[in-house]
Design an enzyme around this catalytic site. Sequence first.
Site, PDB file in Angstrom:
ATOM      1  N   GLU A 279       1.223  -1.476  -0.027  1.00  0.00           N
ATOM      2  CA  GLU A 279       0.064  -0.084  -0.244  1.00  0.00           C
ATOM      3  C   GLU A 279       0.814   1.415   0.021  1.00  0.00           C
ATOM      4  O   GLU A 279       0.397   2.534  -0.031  1.00  0.00           O
ATOM      5  CB  GLU A 279      -1.099  -0.114   1.214  1.00  0.00           C
ATOM      6  CG  GLU A 279      -0.471   0.175   2.495  1.00  0.00           C
ATOM      7  CD  GLU A 279      -1.267   0.098   3.634  1.00  0.00           C
ATOM      8  OE1 GLU A 279      -1.205  -0.681   4.255  1.00  0.00           O
ATOM      9  OE2 GLU A 279      -1.758   0.781   4.179  1.00  0.00           O
ATOM     10  N   TRP A 479      14.734 -13.517 -19.426  1.00  0.00           N
ATOM     11  CA  TRP A 479      13.843 -13.020 -19.227  1.00  0.00           C
ATOM     12  C   TRP A 479      14.592 -12.126 -18.240  1.00  0.00           C
ATOM     13  O   TRP A 479      14.066 -12.828 -17.118  1.00  0.00           O
ATOM     14  CB  TRP A 479      12.536 -13.174 -19.324  1.00  0.00           C
ATOM     15  CG  TRP A 479      12.059 -11.864 -19.723  1.00  0.00           C
ATOM     16  CD1 TRP A 479      11.990 -10.654 -18.257  1.00  0.00           C
ATOM     17  CD2 TRP A 479      10.855 -11.173 -20.601  1.00  0.00           C
ATOM     18  NE1 TRP A 479      10.565  -9.195 -18.380  1.00  0.00           N
ATOM     19  CE2 TRP A 479       9.932  -9.727 -19.972  1.00  0.00           C
ATOM     20  CE3 TRP A 479      10.470 -11.678 -21.573  1.00  0.00           C
ATOM     21  CZ2 TRP A 479       9.219  -9.039 -20.252  1.00  0.00           C
ATOM     22  CZ3 TRP A 479       9.851 -10.703 -21.836  1.00  0.00           C
ATOM     23  CH2 TRP A 479       9.063  -9.474 -21.846  1.00  0.00           C
ATOM     24  N   ASP A 480      14.814 -11.256 -17.798  1.00  0.00           N
ATOM     25  CA  ASP A 480      16.239 -10.895 -16.462  1.00  0.00           C
ATOM     26  C   ASP A 480      15.544  -9.593 -15.902  1.00  0.00           C
ATOM     27  O   ASP A 480      14.806  -8.430 -17.085  1.00  0.00           O
ATOM     28  CB  ASP A 480      17.861 -10.872 -17.206  1.00  0.00           C
ATOM     29  CG  ASP A 480      18.618 -10.988 -15.732  1.00  0.00           C
ATOM     30  OD1 ASP A 480      17.918 -11.200 -14.304  1.00  0.00           O
ATOM     31  OD2 ASP A 480      19.932 -11.078 -15.874  1.00  0.00           O
ATOM     32  N   ASN A 482      16.536  -6.384 -13.545  1.00  0.00           N
ATOM     33  CA  ASN A 482      18.920  -6.219 -12.894  1.00  0.00           C
ATOM     34  C   ASN A 482      18.566  -4.730 -11.887  1.00  0.00           C
ATOM     35  O   ASN A 482      19.254  -4.548 -11.498  1.00  0.00           O
ATOM     36  CB  ASN A 482      20.043  -6.547 -13.332  1.00  0.00           C
ATOM     37  CG  ASN A 482      19.452  -7.799 -13.553  1.00  0.00           C
ATOM     38  OD1 ASN A 482      20.176  -8.761 -13.191  1.00  0.00           O
ATOM     39  ND2 ASN A 482      19.413  -7.945 -14.921  1.00  0.00           N
ATOM     40  N   SER A 529      15.560 -12.369 -12.185  1.00  0.00           N
ATOM     41  CA  SER A 529      15.904 -11.114 -11.113  1.00  0.00           C
ATOM     42  C   SER A 529      16.918 -10.972 -10.211  1.00  0.00           C
ATOM     43  O   SER A 529      16.961 -10.812  -8.947  1.00  0.00           O
ATOM     44  CB  SER A 529      14.450 -10.521 -10.643  1.00  0.00           C
ATOM     45  OG  SER A 529      14.772  -9.426 -10.181  1.00  0.00           O
ATOM     46  N   GLY A 530      18.312 -10.742 -11.118  1.00  0.00           N
ATOM     47  CA  GLY A 530      19.795 -11.030 -10.386  1.00  0.00           C
ATOM     48  C   GLY A 530      19.208 -12.262 -10.034  1.00  0.00           C
ATOM     49  O   GLY A 530      19.392 -12.206  -8.425  1.00  0.00           O
ATOM     50  N   ASP A 536       8.286 -15.263  -8.316  1.00  0.00           N
ATOM     51  CA  ASP A 536       6.987 -15.879  -7.691  1.00  0.00           C
ATOM     52  C   ASP A 536       5.685 -16.156  -8.568  1.00  0.00           C
ATOM     53  O   ASP A 536       6.124 -16.208  -9.694  1.00  0.00           O
ATOM     54  CB  ASP A 536       6.763 -14.434  -7.612  1.00  0.00           C
ATOM     55  CG  ASP A 536       6.850 -13.533  -8.632  1.00  0.00           C
ATOM     56  OD1 ASP A 536       5.547 -13.668  -9.167  1.00  0.00           O
ATOM     57  OD2 ASP A 536       6.823 -12.376  -8.469  1.00  0.00           O
ATOM     58  N   ASP A 550      21.268 -15.683  -7.961  1.00  0.00           N
ATOM     59  CA  ASP A 550      22.946 -15.377  -8.529  1.00  0.00           C
ATOM     60  C   ASP A 550      23.699 -16.664  -7.728  1.00  0.00           C
ATOM     61  O   ASP A 550      24.818 -16.135  -8.028  1.00  0.00           O
ATOM     62  CB  ASP A 550      22.868 -14.139  -8.279  1.00  0.00           C
ATOM     63  CG  ASP A 550      22.253 -13.725 -10.084  1.00  0.00           C
ATOM     64  OD1 ASP A 550      22.587 -14.180 -10.427  1.00  0.00           O
ATOM     65  OD2 ASP A 550      22.449 -12.540  -9.804  1.00  0.00           O
ATOM     66  N   GLU A 616      36.443 -35.352 -14.059  1.00  0.00           N
ATOM     67  CA  GLU A 616      35.177 -34.221 -14.109  1.00  0.00           C
ATOM     68  C   GLU A 616      34.239 -34.356 -15.277  1.00  0.00           C
ATOM     69  O   GLU A 616      32.958 -33.964 -15.751  1.00  0.00           O
ATOM     70  CB  GLU A 616      35.867 -32.497 -14.111  1.00  0.00           C
ATOM     71  CG  GLU A 616      36.181 -32.582 -12.587  1.00  0.00           C
ATOM     72  CD  GLU A 616      36.707 -31.257 -12.475  1.00  0.00           C
ATOM     73  OE1 GLU A 616      36.987 -30.594 -11.505  1.00  0.00           O
ATOM     74  OE2 GLU A 616      37.566 -30.678 -13.337  1.00  0.00           O
TER      75      GLU A 616
HETATM   76  C1  DGJ Z   1      21.542 -11.353 -13.363  1.00  0.00           C
HETATM   77  C2  DGJ Z   1      21.519 -12.545 -13.827  1.00  0.00           C
HETATM   78  O1  DGJ Z   1      20.662 -13.203 -12.200  1.00  0.00           O
HETATM   79  C3  DGJ Z   1      22.679 -13.663 -14.030  1.00  0.00           C
HETATM   80  O2  DGJ Z   1      22.801 -14.829 -14.261  1.00  0.00           O
HETATM   81  C4  DGJ Z   1      23.143 -12.926 -15.017  1.00  0.00           C
HETATM   82  O3  DGJ Z   1      22.377 -12.723 -16.596  1.00  0.00           O
HETATM   83  C5  DGJ Z   1      23.173 -11.370 -14.980  1.00  0.00           C
HETATM   84  N1  DGJ Z   1      22.366 -11.108 -14.341  1.00  0.00           N
HETATM   85  C6  DGJ Z   1      23.663 -10.741 -16.650  1.00  0.00           C
HETATM   86  O4  DGJ Z   1      23.391  -9.482 -16.300  1.00  0.00           O
END
Ligand code: DGJ
Length: 753
Positions: A279, A479-480, A482, A529-530, A536, A550, A616
Amino acid sequence: MGISFYPEKHILSLETANSCYQMKIGPLGYLLHLYYGPRCSSGEFYDYLHLPQDRGFTPNPYDLAEGRGFSLDALPQEFSCSACGDSRLPSILLHTESGICGVDLRYRRHEIREGKYSLNGLPSAFDADGSTSTLSVTLADEATGIEIELLYAVFEATDIITRSVRIRNTGSQAVFLDKLSSACLDLPFGSWELLHFQGRHAMERLPERAPVLTGIQTLSSERGISSHQQNPFVILCEQGATEDAGFCYGAMLCYSGNHQEEIERSPNGSVRLLSGIGERYFCWKLDPGSMFDTPEVFLSFSAAGLTGLSHHFHRFLRRNLCRSRWNNRPRPVLLNSWEASYFDFDEETLLRLAREASELGVELFVLDDGWFGTRTDDRRALGDWVPNPERFPNGLGHLIDEVNRLGLQFGLWIEPEMVSEDSALYRTHPDWALQVPGRKPVLGRDQLVLDLSRQEVADWMYETFSSLLRENNIRYIKWDMNRVLADLYSAQLPADRQGEVAHRYVLNLYKIVDRITSEFPEVLFEGCSGGGGRFDAGMLAWFPQIWCSDNTDPIARLRIQEGTSFGYSLSSIAAHVSASPNHQTGRSTPIGTRAVTAMTGAFGYELNPALLSEEEKSAVRSQIARFRELSPLLQDGLYYRLPGDSPCRYTAWSLVSPDRGSALLSLILTQPEANPLPLHLRLKGLQPDAGYRVAWAEFSGCRNGQPGLTLPVLSGASLMQAGITLPPMYGDFPAVQILFVRQENQPLRRQEK
Ligand code: DGJ
């Protein structure tokens, strides 16, 4: 089951397979909540639980004839009013042009219908098999002309009740909505604990649990995205509830923007939970004749502890939310270029990476950030979605063809919602970024946020990314997004609509995502998103998987993924094996352990295979083969968090196929010890009277090699009650995976003497 109305009692009853939710049209048309809990026996009414009582200093409605025994302040409500006699948290706050505040809502009508209601411009669950029904209850306030329609859908099989609110202005003056919660859940009795999922970038959704004390606790994100800091999912559980026992209620908001969850324990002992749009920056102008829908909340109840609750949400999100064709398909194993090369690449180095990946059995090559405009670092070029000609002298199409020739599909990273100050797009349209007139905009990662509430920006975005997909053979999109939103001002909205910017942003985002994903149904979309800043249900309605964090350190990620698993299924969690030492924590771990953590429904690699040893590389080949074998289990299996020992030395979990025919146990030793005590644990979810044998057991990262594990065929009952003891594992973060399979047609019999 389903929805029933009992006219003689004025009671509406919603029933799922295991739960019952009741409300009553009470005196003077107030809609009272009666009960949410186990489905005990059909045709029983829970109005007897709420005794009339004159409680001092609780106000009574003016037109009440029956004395002081009825007060909105003391009784559970379906939708709490404001400034009208309930002094606990209001579900709605508004003011009219003439300055009236508050609403006094009384029952007008209700309707029960087959199927699932839909919402305007918002993601919402769908009826997958024709068994869902909808209840709509309309309440009205005379003084303001406001009508509230409470919408409920009952998903019997998955034990979920969805709830949303539609508000209409039937009056003659504009109304300004300052708050409108999607769900209001009153628990009149009991002692409750709040379990919620908080965190920060690279450490998302860490569970935090504490008793609900008297007073108000607000959890929220006012960052424009659902956020790393606070996930829009909360659980109220009975004091002492465990994974397997105790009453638990979950509320998951299907929304990707600002949200708030408020929990109030009033001194009269009741607990109220509200969930809805945040809100702080919200004020929506409702002109006469117009309406507004809130995002949907998914509610669920489990009498069998937290695991039961998680299973309800997992099944529901998989069956009734995500519309992507990829939702129920095994996902390709991918290699993402980000941690392999960051911004340092050209066509040749990428093709080298892709070649190595294809030799290991990878199926999809993903080119992450840095492929467009002048983007050689993270300070520039967002908005200029044209392949960088220096990096790709032969064009992006050529790179894709070459990658395809290696037998790999091609995927691409995009960040559509952003613009860099240093970009052609910003130079041409500086007014397209969110910014307050006369003030320099806030930067995040040196970038600005496009004002998606502007139609021309939304049109540009659709055109840019749909052409990219139309013109290139791209099979996957990451689809990011940031940075968080600030400067919530849109140059195209009038002054009295500036409080709408954050929500309009999300609505237009949904519109674009819906358009693009519907136009390219064969493309696998991954949200990001970062890392996990927008993990969600709203995004999961279109994206079957989301980059969870990340943080790719397999030990730190255990907590992140476990926290995520309370509400979201393993098939939606994207996880990768990255290099060691890890780039975020500096920790070294064995490659096998990294794969055990990353083996969710959306598995991949994010490293340079050329830097791996031959040993590996061969481990990677087997991991990929394992992933393919385990894909159905990772997609559909029932997920069990297995409690660690004390002091905790390991993290363990299992996945059991829906028919209970196979079970995968995974365990990572996080605190290796000298002279270790035996590692003993009990499995869950098996068929008690069936026999299970070990199909294979694979230890990784053990300094003592492949410790011997010899288990006889054991009944599900023994595996779940007597449990198993694992051989000692030595080394840095060793791990084990064991696949148990049921002995078909050979049920175990008790030995006759
Ligand atoms: C944030 C993402 O979570 C990373 O995996 C990578 O795609 C970077 N951005 C790239 O800028």
